[in-house]
Design an enzyme around this catalytic site. Sequence first.
Site, PDB file in Angstrom:
ATOM      1  CB  CYS A  94       1.936  10.160   7.882  1.00 25.72           C
ATOM      2  SG  CYS A  94       3.106  11.486   7.445  1.00 25.72           S
ATOM      3  CG  HIS A 107       0.381  11.919   3.836  1.00 27.53           C
ATOM      4  ND1 HIS A 107       0.065  11.676   5.161  1.00 27.53           N
ATOM      5  CD2 HIS A 107      -0.180  10.897   3.131  1.00 27.53           C
ATOM      6  CE1 HIS A 107      -0.673  10.577   5.245  1.00 27.53           C
ATOM      7  NE2 HIS A 107      -0.829  10.086   4.028  1.00 27.53           N
ATOM      8  CG  ASP A 114      -2.395   6.860   4.499  1.00 30.72           C
ATOM      9  OD1 ASP A 114      -1.824   6.805   5.606  1.00 30.72           O
ATOM     10  OD2 ASP A 114      -2.491   7.913   3.838  1.00 30.72           O
TER      11      ASP A 114
END
Length: 261
Positions: A69, A109, A124
Amino acid sequence: MSNLNVQFRQRIGLAENVAITFDTLNTVLEKTARALAFENLPIIAKETTRLTKEYLINKIINKQGGGLCYDLNSILYLFLKENGFNCSLIRGITFNHEKQAWNTIGRTHVAILLTHHRQLYIVDTGFGGNLPLAPVPFNGEVVTSDNGEFRIEKVENELGDYIFHMKLKHKDRDWKIGYVFDSTVKYENIEDLNEVQTIIVEHQNSPFNKRPLVTRLTDNGSVTLTDTSLTEWVNGKESKREISAEDFEKIVNERFGIKYH
């Protein structure tokens, strides 16, 4: 047009003459999801280095790799900034569905907080197979894409002020928690995210420092590779087969375009 702007477009297959606006973000996210794999191979190979703009360009663009991420959303963040978007990075805590509890390694995250016409959105492209493929607004509205349904809920607790929810196409009947995040703590410099990488690489409870994982969305589903299996979803149907170590290297190279030894 900057080198990053040109290079990132080439990497995801987006023409240089396409204007990047809020209305075309869905296209950018879809192309990014299908071009860039979510993978931890440098961690398993113990080849990670400090997170910088130059490192991301070399890893994801020059070497045709993917990332986790903090890699994928960081390079997308830099690309969006180059194209005039008002955005920053945020950190969240993911939810462990097996244990039905928040993960214990903290805010690891990373996602993008984007402002458009005074409305806040989460963007995202670094959440494995759980990508919304569209900006998700903070007002609770459900966003639907080829990958499922997604929404954000306002909450009040010590972990954050919003929760990202998902209901994946062909996989989930009910809404599932993705992660909780604090929208008030923003990061403008990607080098500030090196703490996240350190936790992911070193923490004993990290899910990404024990065995290889490579996954990516496809035009009609997804493909996920581990050191022991290859799982494919095609139009809602799942197929899985066991693989050997030799198979793994070949599949990484042929299916994901990543050189791995």
